[in-house]
Design an enzyme around this catalytic site. Structure first.
Site, PDB file in Angstrom:
ATOM      1  N   LYS A  78       0.749  -1.080  -0.177  1.00 49.68           N
ATOM      2  CA  LYS A  78       0.105   0.041   0.120  1.00 49.68           C
ATOM      3  C   LYS A  78       0.702   1.049  -0.017  1.00 49.68           C
ATOM      4  CE  LYS A  78      -1.616  -1.251   3.814  1.00 49.68           C
ATOM      5  NZ  LYS A  78      -2.148  -1.798   5.104  1.00 49.68           N
ATOM      6  N   THR A 112      -7.314   9.571   8.016  1.00 48.43           N
ATOM      7  CA  THR A 112      -6.941   8.578   7.512  1.00 48.43           C
ATOM      8  C   THR A 112      -6.505   7.218   8.520  1.00 48.43           C
ATOM      9  OG1 THR A 112      -4.633   9.129   7.328  1.00 48.43           O
ATOM     10  CG2 THR A 112      -6.133   9.406   5.362  1.00 48.43           C
ATOM     11  N   GLY A 143      -6.810   4.321  10.294  1.00 48.88           N
ATOM     12  CA  GLY A 143      -7.616   2.899  10.156  1.00 48.88           C
ATOM     13  C   GLY A 143      -7.784   2.592   8.775  1.00 48.88           C
ATOM     14  N   THR A 144      -7.262   3.353   7.699  1.00 49.24           N
ATOM     15  CA  THR A 144      -7.524   3.121   6.495  1.00 49.24           C
ATOM     16  C   THR A 144      -6.763   1.697   5.905  1.00 49.24           C
ATOM     17  OG1 THR A 144      -5.535   4.176   5.873  1.00 49.24           O
ATOM     18  CG2 THR A 144      -7.397   5.294   5.263  1.00 49.24           C
ATOM     19  N   GLY A 145      -5.707   1.135   6.955  1.00 50.93           N
ATOM     20  CA  GLY A 145      -5.014  -0.089   6.353  1.00 50.93           C
ATOM     21  C   GLY A 145      -6.112  -1.250   6.991  1.00 50.93           C
ATOM     22  N   CYS A 146      -6.326  -1.235   8.140  1.00 48.34           N
ATOM     23  CA  CYS A 146      -7.513  -2.223   8.914  1.00 48.34           C
ATOM     24  C   CYS A 146      -8.563  -2.250   8.030  1.00 48.34           C
ATOM     25  CB  CYS A 146      -7.667  -1.688  10.173  1.00 48.34           C
ATOM     26  SG  CYS A 146      -6.389  -1.100  11.153  1.00 48.34           S
TER      27      CYS A 146
END
Ligand code: ADP
Ligand code: MP5
Ligand code: MG
Length: 574
Positions: free
Chosen positions: A249, A282, A284-287
């Site tokens: 990412k 942003t 928590g975008t990865g989770c």
């Protein structure tokens, strides 16, 4: 476990599906219509008309038919997230639950760690013991039909090992690994000691791993990742550690006007680009991205499609949430369900539906407004100033975009006077402008579908001519019914008139409040209200207000008359 035989005979002559749940280590032989099926997977589906003979269906014999479910039971896609709790609810378990809910997938949770965390950073971490992580995993996986497992914060080597062991015991359709190590605020969630067990045990079991820039770099012994080409090289090197797919990412890629992620499946690279949303929200975008990938896989999507949908989901939610303010720190959470803003913006403290609002129900008519040369907003304004207690926009031939603009403008006017605004028939318009509800006819969208689309707080009215229709409206979750035409009218072609008797019959049968409609005006409203049924709450009027030179005067006259005959919803003896 003793082997046993169990016979279930379907009472229905129709062919039906049965879901058979088989305990671990058991197997089932099933004979249906003289065909034999053998299975040792946790569940399988049979379709049959007649009896089913089961052998080896060990633990289920006593429960009998309750272990068999027919077509009316729906299998829900299910993601299990194994991750840490974020008290600020922007990332971790809380983000996973919201992402799965937004994607309409069931999400169970195994908590590996509890963090004291907010938009400023991580103030504390308390890991759950390995044994208790194992217990949670077993509770969920031994009972529920999990399709996909998604991992987030795995704070210790022991927890990773337990997870891998449990997954070998209870295999699932797919494993999505978000190798969380450092929060965006820079706090360590899993130290470098985790790297070897990630590489050696977890990644080879994964269908996809989704490291961010820092995590990819850590996994590759600190290599610098600064360009899209660097992401590609990293994806290839990480692929060699054993996962079936790698998504590197690029949310934190410096100097990039786009948010670029690289997906590699061993054969092809996919460069996934979306516009970079300018926002602080942003966290928590990865989770959320990983949970959404898991959710789409659980529904049965292929990997590339699942990743594309997930990225689009994050992008849309970030864009929607770009200006919301939660917390004082540098990184706020976003709104997965795209619903938070509606409430803070324009509700002006309107209460839940109040049946006495039906007293003077003004229904606009595009033809009449055209005839008298007035705009829909002017018509609505005049009706409200004259005393209308609820407004319905009935625009049969307006262009969608014009209708939406008018509806937005009317909503402002209505709400500034505390008057609810409903839209006739067009649920899309009601949703788009966040109107207070809809009114539907018998051949429009069924009320129960409208209720599902609009949610529990919106007002839904249904036109009914018979007690049966009134009963159905109640079952469907409507708030009120409109009954008519009481008198003949020229606003509806071929409309059967129910008369005062028909109105009374429907009112008596209706569990919902009723508004009378059809040919009602100043001359006859009193007679209508005098039928003396407590749930008749008011009259709905079209021509008597809008097919007149002065809407304000006509509404005032009718309002005075209704107020005189009706105090606090109870009919005054005249
Ligand atoms: N400002 C942004 N605008 C659009 N997409 C973003 C933005 N920031 C992150 N993303 C996307 O969100 C997802 C999560 O990425 P990233 O923030 O790099 O991961 P993590 O949250 O694990 O650090 C990726 O698909 C990334 O492209
Ligand atoms: C419990 C927990 N799990 C994961 C993250 C990573 O999320 P982010 O990278 O968006 O800070 C986090 N901050 N907290
Ligand atoms: Mg992020």
């Amino acid at each position: 476990m003793a082997s046993s035989t169990f016979v279930f005979t379907s009472s229905s002559s129709a062919s039906r599906h049965y879901l058979l749940l088989i305990p671990p280590q058991a197997s089932a032989k099933a004979y249906t219509n003289n065909k034999l099926r053998v299975s040792n997977s946790p569940s399988f589906v049979l379709r049959t008309k007649g009896s089913i003979h089961l052998q080896g269906f060990v633990a289920m014999q006593e429960k009998g038919a309750s272990t068999l479910s027919d077509d009316s039971k729906i299998k829900i896609p299910h993601v299990l997230t194994v991750a840490g709790s974020d008290s600020g609810a922007g990332a971790g378990i809380q983000a996973d639950l919201k992402a799965c809910a937004a994607r309409r997938v069931y999400c169970s949770t195994v908590i590996t760690s509890v963090t004291a965390q907010n938009t400023v950073g991580v103030q504390g971490v308390s890991n759950v013991s390995e044994d208790f992580v194992a217990e949670q995993l077993k509770s969920v996986l031994s009972d529920m039909q999990v399709d996909v497992v998604k991992t987030g914060m795995l704070p210790s080597v022991g927890i990773v090992k337990i997870l891998c062991k449990t997954l070998r015991e209870f295999p699932v359709q797919a494993l999505v690994v978000d190798p969380v190590m450092v929060s965006t605020s820079g706090d360590v969630l899993a130290g470098p000691s985790i790297l070897s067990v990630f590489r050696e045990e977890l990644f080879p079991m994964a269908d996809i791993i989704t490291p961010n820039l820092k995590e990819a770099s850590a996994l590759l012994d600190g290599v610098q990742l600064e360009t899209v080409d660097d992401l590609r090289s990293a994806a290839r090197l990480l692929y060699d550690m054993g996962p079936k797919n790698v998504l590197v990412k690029g949310g934190d890629l410096p100097d990039s006007s786009d948010a670029v992620d690289i997906l590699f499946n061993g054969d092809n690279f996919y460069e996934l680009r979306s516009p970079r949303i300018k926002t602080r929200n942003t966290h928590g975008t990865g989770c959320s991205l990983a949970s959404c990938i898991a959710a789409e896989l659980a529904k049965g999507y292929l990997m590339v499609s699942a990743v594309k949908v997930a990225k689009r989901f994050v992008e849309t939610a970030l864009d929607y949430s770009k200006d919301i303010v939660i917390g004082n720190g540098l990184q706020g959470p976003f709104d997965h369900l795209l619903r938070l803003k509606g409430h803070s913006q324009d509700c002006h403290g309107l209460q839940a539906f109040n049946p006495s609002d039906l007293l003077l129900y003004a229904v606009t008519d595009s033809e009449m407004n055209k005839k008298w040369g007035r705009s829909i907003t002017d018509a609505v304004k005049a009706a409200i100033e004259g005393g209308a207690t609820i407004v319905q926009l009935r625009e049969k031939d307006a262009e969608t975009q014009d209708f939406l603009e008018s509806a937005k403008a009317c909503l402002k006017i209505c709400h500034s006077h505390g008057v609810p605004l409903l839209i006739n028939d067009r649920i899309d318009i009601a949703l788009a402008c966040d109107a207070d509800g809809v009114h539907v006819g018998q051949s429009d969208m069924p009320a129960h579908v409208a209720r599902t689309l609009l949610g529990p707080e919106k007002i839904i009215g249904v036109s009914c001519k018979t007690p049966e229709q009134a009963q159905q409206a109640w079952v469907d979750g409507a708030d009120y019914i409109g009954c008519g035409g009481v008198y003949p009218t020229n606003t509806k072609e071929n409309n059967i008139t129910v008369g005062l008797d028909g109105l009374k019959t429907v009112c008596m049968a209706s569990k919902l409040p009723v508004v009378a409609i059809g040919g009602i005006g100043v001359s006859n409203a009193r007679i209508v209200m005098e039928i003396g049924v407590p749930n008749l709450k008011g009259v709905a009027v079209v021509s008597a207000l809008f097919d007149r030179e002065c809407v304000l005067t006509e509404t005032r006259k009718l309002h005075a008359m209704l107020s005189e005959s009706n105090i606090d919803g109870t009919l005054k003896k005249l």
